[in-house]
Each structure stands twice: as C-alpha cells, then as structure tokens.
Design an enzyme around this catalytic site. Structure first.
Site, PDB file in Angstrom:
ATOM      1  N   ASP A  41       0.861  -1.188   0.000  1.00  0.00           N
ATOM      2  CA  ASP A  41       0.000   0.000   0.000  1.00  0.00           C
ATOM      3  C   ASP A  41       0.900   1.241   0.000  1.00  0.00           C
ATOM      4  O   ASP A  41       1.858   1.329   0.776  1.00  0.00           O
ATOM      5  CB  ASP A  41      -0.910  -0.012   1.239  1.00  0.00           C
ATOM      6  CG  ASP A  41      -2.037   0.999   1.132  1.00  0.00           C
ATOM      7  OD1 ASP A  41      -3.202   0.583   1.145  1.00  0.00           O
ATOM      8  OD2 ASP A  41      -1.746   2.225   1.028  1.00  0.00           O
ATOM      9  N   ILE A  42       0.581   2.180  -0.861  1.00  0.00           N
ATOM     10  CA  ILE A  42       1.419   3.368  -1.040  1.00  0.00           C
ATOM     11  C   ILE A  42       1.330   4.325   0.161  1.00  0.00           C
ATOM     12  O   ILE A  42       2.221   5.148   0.363  1.00  0.00           O
ATOM     13  CB  ILE A  42       1.018   4.083  -2.364  1.00  0.00           C
ATOM     14  CG1 ILE A  42       2.144   4.924  -2.918  1.00  0.00           C
ATOM     15  CG2 ILE A  42      -0.249   4.882  -2.227  1.00  0.00           C
ATOM     16  CD1 ILE A  42       3.243   4.139  -3.534  1.00  0.00           C
ATOM     17  N   HIS A  78     -10.237  -5.604  -2.991  1.00  0.00           N
ATOM     18  CA  HIS A  78      -8.894  -5.808  -2.452  1.00  0.00           C
ATOM     19  C   HIS A  78      -8.973  -6.121  -0.969  1.00  0.00           C
ATOM     20  O   HIS A  78      -9.908  -5.715  -0.277  1.00  0.00           O
ATOM     21  CB  HIS A  78      -7.985  -4.599  -2.690  1.00  0.00           C
ATOM     22  CG  HIS A  78      -8.540  -3.292  -2.199  1.00  0.00           C
ATOM     23  ND1 HIS A  78      -9.495  -2.583  -2.890  1.00  0.00           N
ATOM     24  CD2 HIS A  78      -8.271  -2.567  -1.076  1.00  0.00           C
ATOM     25  CE1 HIS A  78      -9.791  -1.475  -2.219  1.00  0.00           C
ATOM     26  NE2 HIS A  78      -9.061  -1.447  -1.098  1.00  0.00           N
ATOM     27  N   HIS A 131      -6.745  -5.757   2.526  1.00  0.00           N
ATOM     28  CA  HIS A 131      -5.599  -5.138   3.204  1.00  0.00           C
ATOM     29  C   HIS A 131      -4.998  -6.163   4.164  1.00  0.00           C
ATOM     30  O   HIS A 131      -5.735  -6.740   4.987  1.00  0.00           O
ATOM     31  CB  HIS A 131      -6.045  -3.941   4.059  1.00  0.00           C
ATOM     32  CG  HIS A 131      -6.591  -2.771   3.309  1.00  0.00           C
ATOM     33  ND1 HIS A 131      -5.852  -1.640   3.056  1.00  0.00           N
ATOM     34  CD2 HIS A 131      -7.811  -2.535   2.771  1.00  0.00           C
ATOM     35  CE1 HIS A 131      -6.599  -0.751   2.410  1.00  0.00           C
ATOM     36  NE2 HIS A 131      -7.796  -1.278   2.225  1.00  0.00           N
TER      37      HIS A 131
HETATM   38  P1  AMP Z   1      -9.857   1.497   0.328  1.00  0.00           P
HETATM   39  O1  AMP Z   1     -10.423   1.499  -1.093  1.00  0.00           O
HETATM   40  O2  AMP Z   1     -10.592   2.427   1.229  1.00  0.00           O
HETATM   41  O3  AMP Z   1      -9.751   0.098   0.870  1.00  0.00           O
HETATM   42  O4  AMP Z   1      -8.370   2.074   0.242  1.00  0.00           O
HETATM   43  C1  AMP Z   1      -7.558   1.894  -0.893  1.00  0.00           C
HETATM   44  C2  AMP Z   1      -6.126   1.729  -0.482  1.00  0.00           C
HETATM   45  O5  AMP Z   1      -5.357   1.700  -1.676  1.00  0.00           O
HETATM   46  C3  AMP Z   1      -5.565   2.853   0.387  1.00  0.00           C
HETATM   47  O6  AMP Z   1      -4.988   2.296   1.562  1.00  0.00           O
HETATM   48  C4  AMP Z   1      -4.521   3.520  -0.512  1.00  0.00           C
HETATM   49  O7  AMP Z   1      -3.392   3.980   0.200  1.00  0.00           O
HETATM   50  C5  AMP Z   1      -4.163   2.410  -1.462  1.00  0.00           C
HETATM   51  N1  AMP Z   1      -3.683   2.873  -2.770  1.00  0.00           N
HETATM   52  C6  AMP Z   1      -4.273   3.790  -3.573  1.00  0.00           C
HETATM   53  N2  AMP Z   1      -3.551   3.946  -4.695  1.00  0.00           N
HETATM   54  C7  AMP Z   1      -2.489   3.122  -4.591  1.00  0.00           C
HETATM   55  C8  AMP Z   1      -1.372   2.840  -5.431  1.00  0.00           C
HETATM   56  N3  AMP Z   1      -1.196   3.449  -6.614  1.00  0.00           N
HETATM   57  N4  AMP Z   1      -0.461   1.933  -4.992  1.00  0.00           N
HETATM   58  C9  AMP Z   1      -0.621   1.314  -3.794  1.00  0.00           C
HETATM   59  N5  AMP Z   1      -1.654   1.539  -2.972  1.00  0.00           N
HETATM   60  C10 AMP Z   1      -2.572   2.438  -3.358  1.00  0.00           C
END
Ligand code: AMP
Length: 130
Positions: free
Chosen positions: A29-30, A93, A95
């Site tokens: 996660d970024i 996705h 986490h």
């Molecule tokens: P959520 O949709 O609320 O589960 O959160 C989406 C997650 O994706 C967040 O924790 C972001 O930090 C992560 N995220 C968004 N864009 C990217 C990316 N380009 N690379 C890695 N993680 C990402």
C-alpha cells in the site's frame, strides 16, 4: 474507466510488487498504516469483494493467506490483520496489515517509508513466500 489497480496490473502505474499469479497481484500500500501494509487484488476488476464469484473469492483468500504468511515472517508484529474497506478504490482488495496495536487498523495512523525502504521491504517479503 479502468481502476487505478487495473492500471497497476497493466503496468501503466508502478507498484512495489510482492507476489503475482495468473489471477492475483500483491503489492505494498502506497500510504501504509504500518510497515508492510499490503494489498492483495484479483486481476479481474470487480468493485466489491463479496460480489466475486465463490471460486474467485476463495482463490483470493488463499492467495492472501500465502502473502500474509510471508509478511508475518518478514515484519516483526503480533499478528497480521486482514481488512476490507473499498471506499477509495472500487476494485476488490484485501488489506494485510502487520498489527501491534489497534490503531494499526484504524486507517487514522500512517507511517512513511522512502522509496528505497519500500522497494527493499517488498523484496524481503517476496523472498519469504513459500
Ligand atoms: P480502500 O479502497 O478504502 O480500501 O483504500 C484503498 C487503499 O489503496 C488505500 O490504503 C490507498 O493507500 C491504497 N492505494 C491507492 N492507490 C495506490 C497505489 N497506486 N499503490 C498502492 N496503494 C494504493
């Protein structure tokens, strides 16, 4: 429009890749809650996790389990938390978050790692995949 995760799968956006098979990808996660915070995604773009077919859902869980075990070997923590949110990215996705305190899964606390540290971490997790 393709989700940001579909763009990562297509190689249009970079990621700190940990694991990949025909149907899944795992990457850091970024904006991590904790060091090693990882996302596991199906390559098929479906918005909500529980809308995946039974087979695709089970396959994602098995893939996530394998990544979680490697993560646990790599990052010192009490346990690996699994969380499903999806409010930001409409592409199913999971986490995986190395957990030491409840605040690690509140998504309120964030840690910062520089690109070199993220790259090294992804590589070490990948090396611990069974
Ligand atoms: P959520 O949709 O609320 O589960 O959160 C989406 C997650 O994706 C967040 O924790 C972001 O930090 C992560 N995220 C968004 N864009 C990217 C990316 N380009 N690379 C890695 N993680 C990402």
């Amino acid at each position: 429009m393709a989700s940001i995760f579909s763009k990562i799968i297509a190689g249009e956006i970079p990621c700190y890749r940990i694991a990949e098979d025909e149907k899944h990808l795992a990457f850091l996660d970024i904006n991590p809650n904790a060091e090693g915070h990882t996302l596991c995604i199906p390559k098929t773009e479906v918005d909500q996790l529980f809308d995946l077919s039974k087979e695709d859902y089970a396959a994602l869980m098995l893939f996530s389990r394998k990544v979680a075990q490697a993560l646990k070997k790599t990052v010192p923590c009490q346990r690996i938390a699994m969380s499903v949110i999806g409010l930001e990215v409409p592409h199913a996705h999971v986490h995986l978050i190395p957990l030491n305190a409840m605040e690690d899964v509140t998504f309120g606390k964030k840690v910062q790692l520089d690109p070199m540290a993220m790259q090294g971490l992804a590589k070490r997790i990948a090396e611990n995949l069974a």
